[in-house]
Design a protein around this motif. Structure first.
Motif, mmCIF file in Angstrom:
data_model
loop_
_atom_site.group_PDB
_atom_site.id
_atom_site.type_symbol
_atom_site.label_atom_id
_atom_site.label_comp_id
_atom_site.label_asym_id
_atom_site.label_seq_id
_atom_site.Cartn_x
_atom_site.Cartn_y
_atom_site.Cartn_z
ATOM 1 N N SER A 271 16.885 -12.043 1.200
ATOM 2 C CA SER A 271 17.045 -12.089 -0.064
ATOM 3 C C SER A 271 16.665 -10.905 -0.848
ATOM 4 O O SER A 271 16.906 -10.566 -2.046
ATOM 5 C CB SER A 271 16.287 -13.289 -0.812
ATOM 6 N N GLY A 272 15.965 -9.958 -0.038
ATOM 7 C CA GLY A 272 15.620 -8.772 -0.662
ATOM 8 C C GLY A 272 16.445 -7.356 -0.450
ATOM 9 O O GLY A 272 16.236 -6.358 -0.934
ATOM 10 N N LEU A 273 17.463 -7.834 0.179
ATOM 11 C CA LEU A 273 18.636 -7.003 0.464
ATOM 12 C C LEU A 273 19.221 -6.245 -0.799
ATOM 13 O O LEU A 273 19.227 -5.055 -0.867
ATOM 14 C CB LEU A 273 19.735 -7.427 1.286
ATOM 15 N N ALA A 274 19.379 -7.109 -1.871
ATOM 16 C CA ALA A 274 19.811 -6.712 -3.108
ATOM 17 C C ALA A 274 18.768 -5.543 -3.685
ATOM 18 O O ALA A 274 19.347 -4.517 -4.352
ATOM 19 C CB ALA A 274 20.060 -7.569 -4.106
ATOM 20 N N GLU A 275 17.445 -5.649 -3.562
ATOM 21 C CA GLU A 275 16.786 -4.777 -4.151
ATOM 22 C C GLU A 275 16.674 -3.576 -3.321
ATOM 23 O O GLU A 275 16.681 -2.418 -3.984
ATOM 24 C CB GLU A 275 15.131 -5.293 -4.051
ATOM 25 N N LEU A 276 16.893 -3.409 -2.085
ATOM 26 C CA LEU A 276 16.725 -2.220 -1.203
ATOM 27 C C LEU A 276 17.775 -1.542 -1.739
ATOM 28 O O LEU A 276 18.098 -0.221 -1.809
ATOM 29 C CB LEU A 276 17.068 -2.656 0.201
ATOM 30 N N VAL A 277 19.213 -2.186 -1.782
ATOM 31 C CA VAL A 277 20.679 -1.568 -2.375
ATOM 32 C C VAL A 277 20.287 -0.852 -3.422
ATOM 33 O O VAL A 277 20.703 0.337 -3.868
ATOM 34 C CB VAL A 277 21.701 -2.437 -2.199
ATOM 35 N N ALA A 278 19.564 -1.544 -4.588
ATOM 36 C CA ALA A 278 19.336 -0.968 -5.821
ATOM 37 C C ALA A 278 18.638 0.007 -5.954
ATOM 38 O O ALA A 278 18.910 1.130 -6.591
ATOM 39 C CB ALA A 278 18.740 -2.073 -6.909
ATOM 40 N N GLU A 279 17.443 0.218 -5.230
ATOM 41 C CA GLU A 279 16.722 1.314 -4.850
ATOM 42 C C GLU A 279 17.373 2.578 -4.463
ATOM 43 O O GLU A 279 17.154 3.669 -4.805
ATOM 44 C CB GLU A 279 15.511 0.937 -3.967
ATOM 45 N N SER A 280 18.220 2.440 -3.294
ATOM 46 C CA SER A 280 19.041 3.420 -2.723
ATOM 47 C C SER A 280 19.866 4.166 -3.857
ATOM 48 O O SER A 280 20.137 5.293 -3.655
ATOM 49 C CB SER A 280 19.622 3.007 -1.621
ATOM 50 N N THR A 281 20.635 3.329 -4.544
ATOM 51 C CA THR A 281 21.352 3.749 -5.749
ATOM 52 C C THR A 281 20.839 4.402 -6.730
ATOM 53 O O THR A 281 21.390 5.394 -7.117
ATOM 54 C CB THR A 281 22.351 2.385 -6.199
ATOM 55 N N ALA A 282 19.587 4.044 -6.964
ATOM 56 C CA ALA A 282 18.833 4.553 -8.025
ATOM 57 C C ALA A 282 18.225 5.948 -7.508
ATOM 58 O O ALA A 282 18.096 7.025 -8.555
ATOM 59 C CB ALA A 282 17.699 3.935 -8.380
ATOM 60 N N VAL A 283 18.352 6.540 -6.568
ATOM 61 C CA VAL A 283 17.689 7.626 -5.863
ATOM 62 C C VAL A 283 18.712 8.643 -5.576
ATOM 63 O O VAL A 283 18.560 9.753 -5.012
ATOM 64 C CB VAL A 283 16.696 7.616 -5.062
ATOM 65 N N GLY A 284 19.987 8.048 -5.662
ATOM 66 C CA GLY A 284 21.174 9.144 -5.553
ATOM 67 C C GLY A 284 21.953 8.931 -4.445
ATOM 68 O O GLY A 284 22.990 9.504 -4.091
ATOM 69 N N THR A 285 21.772 7.614 -3.752
ATOM 70 C CA THR A 285 22.761 7.335 -2.485
ATOM 71 C C THR A 285 23.287 6.081 -2.691
ATOM 72 O O THR A 285 22.644 5.169 -2.702
ATOM 73 C CB THR A 285 21.829 7.196 -1.232
ATOM 74 N N PRO A 286 24.504 6.247 -3.169
ATOM 75 C CA PRO A 286 25.134 4.970 -3.806
ATOM 76 C C PRO A 286 25.277 3.931 -2.656
ATOM 77 O O PRO A 286 25.845 4.248 -1.645
ATOM 78 C CB PRO A 286 26.705 5.566 -4.122
ATOM 79 N N ALA A 287 24.982 2.792 -3.016
ATOM 80 C CA ALA A 287 25.150 1.652 -1.909
ATOM 81 C C ALA A 287 25.670 0.387 -2.426
ATOM 82 O O ALA A 287 25.467 0.178 -3.557
ATOM 83 C CB ALA A 287 23.926 1.434 -1.391
ATOM 84 N N GLU A 288 26.300 -0.348 -2.137
ATOM 85 C CA GLU A 288 26.668 -1.763 -2.381
ATOM 86 C C GLU A 288 26.560 -2.715 -1.151
ATOM 87 O O GLU A 288 26.832 -2.479 -0.011
ATOM 88 C CB GLU A 288 28.210 -1.843 -2.742
ATOM 89 N N LEU A 289 26.366 -4.014 -1.746
ATOM 90 C CA LEU A 289 25.975 -5.082 -0.910
ATOM 91 C C LEU A 289 27.198 -6.188 -1.021
ATOM 92 O O LEU A 289 27.365 -6.678 -1.993
ATOM 93 C CB LEU A 289 24.763 -5.824 -1.242
ATOM 94 N N VAL A 290 27.586 -6.472 0.194
ATOM 95 C CA VAL A 290 28.479 -7.639 0.367
ATOM 96 C C VAL A 290 28.135 -8.743 1.111
ATOM 97 O O VAL A 290 27.951 -8.511 2.165
ATOM 98 C CB VAL A 290 29.835 -6.932 0.818
ATOM 99 N N GLU A 291 27.776 -10.003 0.705
ATOM 100 C CA GLU A 291 27.313 -10.928 1.311
ATOM 101 C C GLU A 291 28.521 -12.212 1.093
ATOM 102 O O GLU A 291 29.212 -12.357 0.421
ATOM 103 C CB GLU A 291 26.173 -11.540 0.456
ATOM 104 N N GLN A 292 28.653 -12.812 2.461
ATOM 105 C CA GLN A 292 29.268 -13.913 2.488
ATOM 106 C C GLN A 292 28.405 -15.029 3.041
ATOM 107 O O GLN A 292 27.965 -14.646 4.050
ATOM 108 C CB GLN A 292 30.490 -13.593 3.623
ATOM 109 N N GLY A 293 28.689 -16.139 2.697
ATOM 110 C CA GLY A 293 28.229 -17.547 3.213
ATOM 111 C C GLY A 293 26.764 -17.717 2.729
ATOM 112 O O GLY A 293 26.366 -17.208 1.739
ATOM 113 N N ASN A 294 25.880 -18.827 3.123
ATOM 114 C CA ASN A 294 24.736 -19.282 2.600
ATOM 115 C C ASN A 294 23.636 -18.406 3.233
ATOM 116 O O ASN A 294 23.423 -18.856 4.373
ATOM 117 C CB ASN A 294 24.646 -20.385 2.739
ATOM 118 N N PRO A 295 22.826 -17.902 2.924
ATOM 119 C CA PRO A 295 21.766 -17.161 3.465
ATOM 120 C C PRO A 295 20.743 -18.396 3.854
ATOM 121 O O PRO A 295 19.840 -17.890 4.954
ATOM 122 C CB PRO A 295 20.982 -16.360 2.240
ATOM 123 N N ALA A 296 20.538 -19.561 3.451
ATOM 124 C CA ALA A 296 19.801 -20.568 3.845
ATOM 125 C C ALA A 296 20.012 -20.589 5.203
ATOM 126 O O ALA A 296 19.309 -21.597 5.839
ATOM 127 C CB ALA A 296 19.908 -21.795 2.889
#
Length: 407
Positions: A271-296
């Motif tokens: 569930s913390g993957l979105a935060e990692l991707v957001a941090e990467s984008t904030a420092v100049g390395t654009p990233a996007e997260l694509v999730e499929q299915g239920n993480p549970a």
């Protein structure tokens, strides 16, 4: 202190055993002499020179018990020989006529003699043979008598039975002591191993976490040094970037070599993957997260492993592929969790100082983590000049902790 005090105890032990053996030999000399003179053995009604000579010889045979520890077979041979000699002198030679023909003519020293071979020798066959021969002679099997045979067997069997008992007791006690010492050593070694593994695990975790955060700081400081409008800010940002690079180098030297295959730790779940991707984008390395299915559907340990993979991959992109675009794809189903981190080609030269701070074992560490959950990892370059990291893990991996949802 202990070395100086152990020598006197060790030197006193042989003297104490020797004194005990001398005392026992004297006791049996007095006992057999008294019993014989009292008429409870082979002593005749009218003793002659031969009778007195045999009494002295009997005392000497009992005195051989002094050597029962060093030469137990010799002691048995001496006492058995004396018993055979006195028996032959009485019958069939007729040189001695005992006052009571139904007595056992062997000295009581045979009891202690029969005890020796079983306790002080390892060859049990020779001990059984020697004691068996002595029993036959003491029982006078050539002139059978129920009373004599019974008394003789009891007399010669008591010693071996006691010897076997004390020998077995000694072996059991020694075995218990050895087991206790071995268990203590194993407990100490296990505790040391657990402490070493925990230190290594914490060092590896610290290396991963701090490297990720400090690399973000270095990139932010580098960006600030480029965009700053005044020299003071630009210089401060450059010094901050240089200090971050140096901290990464020192961290690698201190704890990078301690990385091991981790145990089930407390890293954030997927569930913390979105935060990692957001941090990467904030420092100049654009990233996007694509999730499929239920993480549970993913076990907690699988979610944490996925988090570690993405964090390590994004850190490597920032170090070695500045300006690249990153796509993180993760899909959950009931049987598998599939994860891929793909970045495009490099658009700017990497910061050599920052790139040199890596430990060099990032992929190997990730592979170990994935193998712990019975997954697979593939890392290779892409046709467009980028890089792709793909991992496949089972959705369910049993652990000792209760299954809970993402925090």
């Amino acid at each position: 202190m202990s070395t100086g005090s152990s020598a006197p105890r060790n030197s006193c032990a042989p003297r104490n055993r020797w004194a005990l053996d001398v005392g026992l030999a004297c006791f049996f000399v007095l006992l057999d002499t008294t019993v014989t003179l009292a008429g409870a053995s082979w002593w005749p009604v009218h003793p002659d020179k031969l009778a007195w000579a045999m009494l002295v010889l009997q005392a000497l045979a009992d005195a051989s018990l002094v050597f029962r520890r060093r030469a137990p077979m010799l002691v048995i041979a001496i006492l058995t020989g004396f018993t055979l000699l006195i028996s032959l002198l009485i019958s069939p030679a007729g040189a001695l006529t005992p006052a009571h023909a139904g007595n056992v003519w062997a000295p009581y020293g045979t009891v202690l003699a029969a005890y020796g071979p079983f306790y002080y020798r390892k060859d049990r066959r020779a001990a059984y043979a020697a004691v068996g021969m002595m029993t036959l002679i003491v029982a006078r099997v050539w002139d059978p008598s129920v009373a004599v045979i019974t008394t003789a067997v009891l007399r010669t069997a008591v010693g071996p039975l006691l010897a076997l008992y004390f020998n077995a007791r000694r072996e059991v006690l020694q075995g218990l002591r050895d087991r206790a010492e071995r268990a203590e050593r194993e407990r100490y070694l296990l505790a040391e191993q657990a402490r070493a593994e925990e230190r290594a695990r914490l060092a590896g975790e610290m290396h991963d976490v701090v490297t990720h955060r400090v690399s973000l700081m270095v990139l932010q400081a580098g960006a600030l040094s480029v965009t700053a409008t005044d020299d003071t800010t630009r210089q401060a940002a450059e010094e901050l970037r240089a200090a971050g690079v140096q901290a990464l180098d020192e961290l690698r030297d201190l704890v990078g070599i301690l990385r091991t295959a981790p145990e089930d730790d407390q890293a954030p779940a997927s569930s913390g993957l979105a935060e990692l991707v957001a941090e990467s984008t904030a420092v100049g390395t654009p990233a996007e997260l694509v999730e499929q299915g239920n993480p549970a559907l993913a076990s907690p340990v699988v979610g944490r492993t996925a988090y570690r993979i993405v964090r390590e991959a994004l850190t490597n992109v920032r170090k070695h592929a500045p300006g690249a675009h990153v796509v993180v794809r993760i899909s959950y189903d009931e049987s598998q969790v599939r994860l891929s981190v793909r970045n495009t080609a490099v658009t700017a030269p990497p910061d050599s100082a920052l790139a040199a701070t890596g430990s060099g074992i990032g992929l190997a560490s990730l592979r170990q983590r994935i193998e712990l959950v019975h997954g697979t990892l593939r890392a290779a370059g892409t046709p467009d000049g980028g890089f792709c990291l793909e991992a496949t893990m089972p959705s369910y991996v049993p652990t000792a902790e209760p299954a809970v949802g993402p925090a």
